[in-house]
Design an enzyme around this catalytic site. Structure first.
Site, PDB file in Angstrom:
ATOM      1  N   ARG A 178       9.064   5.580  -0.096  1.00 44.32           N
ATOM      2  CA  ARG A 178       9.203   6.671   0.870  1.00 44.32           C
ATOM      3  C   ARG A 178      10.597   7.269   0.885  1.00 44.32           C
ATOM      4  NH1 ARG A 178       5.839   3.327   5.336  1.00 44.32           N
ATOM      5  NH2 ARG A 178       3.757   3.902   4.598  1.00 44.32           N
ATOM      6  N   GLY A 224      11.563  -4.576   3.297  1.00 48.33           N
ATOM      7  CA  GLY A 224      10.709  -5.731   3.570  1.00 48.33           C
ATOM      8  C   GLY A 224      10.393  -6.541   2.333  1.00 48.33           C
ATOM      9  N   HIS A 265       0.799  -1.223   0.000  1.00 48.77           N
ATOM     10  CA  HIS A 265       0.000   0.000   0.000  1.00 48.77           C
ATOM     11  C   HIS A 265       0.836   1.279   0.000  1.00 48.77           C
ATOM     12  CE1 HIS A 265       0.831  -1.236   4.127  1.00 48.77           C
ATOM     13  NE2 HIS A 265       0.860   0.060   4.417  1.00 48.77           N
ATOM     14  N   HIS A 281      27.336  -7.679 -11.695  1.00 50.02           N
ATOM     15  CA  HIS A 281      28.075  -8.562 -10.794  1.00 50.02           C
ATOM     16  C   HIS A 281      27.226  -9.677 -10.185  1.00 50.02           C
ATOM     17  CE1 HIS A 281      31.337  -5.287  -9.933  1.00 50.02           C
ATOM     18  NE2 HIS A 281      31.160  -5.522 -11.222  1.00 50.02           N
ATOM     19  N   ASN A 282      25.925  -9.433 -10.015  1.00 42.98           N
ATOM     20  CA  ASN A 282      25.079 -10.383  -9.289  1.00 42.98           C
ATOM     21  C   ASN A 282      23.991 -11.008 -10.140  1.00 42.98           C
ATOM     22  OD1 ASN A 282      25.456  -7.752  -7.154  1.00 42.98           O
ATOM     23  ND2 ASN A 282      26.351  -9.724  -6.605  1.00 42.98           N
ATOM     24  N   ARG A 297      34.268 -14.151 -13.780  1.00 41.12           N
ATOM     25  CA  ARG A 297      34.502 -14.469 -12.369  1.00 41.12           C
ATOM     26  C   ARG A 297      33.250 -14.300 -11.522  1.00 41.12           C
ATOM     27  NH1 ARG A 297      36.458  -9.017 -12.498  1.00 41.12           N
ATOM     28  NH2 ARG A 297      35.793  -7.854 -10.655  1.00 41.12           N
ATOM     29  N   CYS A 304       7.974  -1.171  -1.796  1.00 41.39           N
ATOM     30  CA  CYS A 304       7.230  -0.969  -0.547  1.00 41.39           C
ATOM     31  C   CYS A 304       7.696   0.365   0.022  1.00 41.39           C
ATOM     32  CB  CYS A 304       7.399  -2.132   0.436  1.00 41.39           C
ATOM     33  SG  CYS A 304       9.024  -2.350   1.179  1.00 41.39           S
ATOM     34  N   GLY A 305       7.371   0.670   1.249  1.00 32.18           N
ATOM     35  CA  GLY A 305       7.739   1.963   1.811  1.00 32.18           C
ATOM     36  C   GLY A 305       9.237   2.194   1.806  1.00 32.18           C
ATOM     37  N   GLY A 360      11.477  -0.450   0.771  1.00 35.84           N
ATOM     38  CA  GLY A 360      12.087  -1.394  -0.151  1.00 35.84           C
ATOM     39  C   GLY A 360      12.715  -2.581   0.564  1.00 35.84           C
TER      40      GLY A 360
END
Length: 144
Positions: free
Chosen positions: A109, A70, A9, A98-99, A132, A65-66, A68
């Protein structure tokens, strides 16, 4: 590209803005909600996004989310997901390079719409470097 987007929300306005912008850029958007200001639980929406990306229903995911935080935790509970919490484009690019991040999370927020668009642009336009980094990403598939 098919992109799943989900929020709680606290981030409905940012989700709607990003969804409409990305649709206008030619992306196929999978809007997993929520769709209004009534309080909801971010883990439900993080799970929906993770399932959509893990199943191949979407190629990438954007979770909001508010803060980020959670929703990024919720998304990352799925072992097929690598969701990076980002607040500026460099982190979004590095998450891909890299990931091999297949999702990003942002806090409505703590980040404005313009910066969110810059992060999404970096995330969607950056390739995984492999090399790598590939061995390290493979290690993420193993239990801790």
């Amino acid at each position: 590209m098919r992109i799943a987007i989900a929020c709680d929300h606290a981030a409905v306005s940012l989700k709607d803005e990003l969804r409409d912008w990305l649709s206008g850029e030619g992306h196929d958007m999978l809007d997993l909600g929520t769709h209004g200001p009534d309080s909801v639980n971010y883990p439900h929406y993080g799970r929906r996004l993770a399932e959509a990306v893990a199943s191949g229903e979407a190629e990438r995911g954007i979770a909001l989310c508010g803060s980020g935080i959670g929703i990024s935790i919720a998304v990352n509970r799925n072992p097929a997901l690598r969701c990076a919490l980002v607040s500026e484009p460099l982190s979004a690019s590095l998450a891909r390079q890299h990931n091999d991040a297949n999702a990003i999370a942002m806090g409505a927020r703590v980040i404005g719409a313009e910066m969110a668009r810059a992060c999404v642009t970096a995330f969607l336009s950056t390739d995984f470097l492999g090399g790598r980094h590939a061995a390290r990403v493979d290690m993420l598939k193993e239990p801790a």
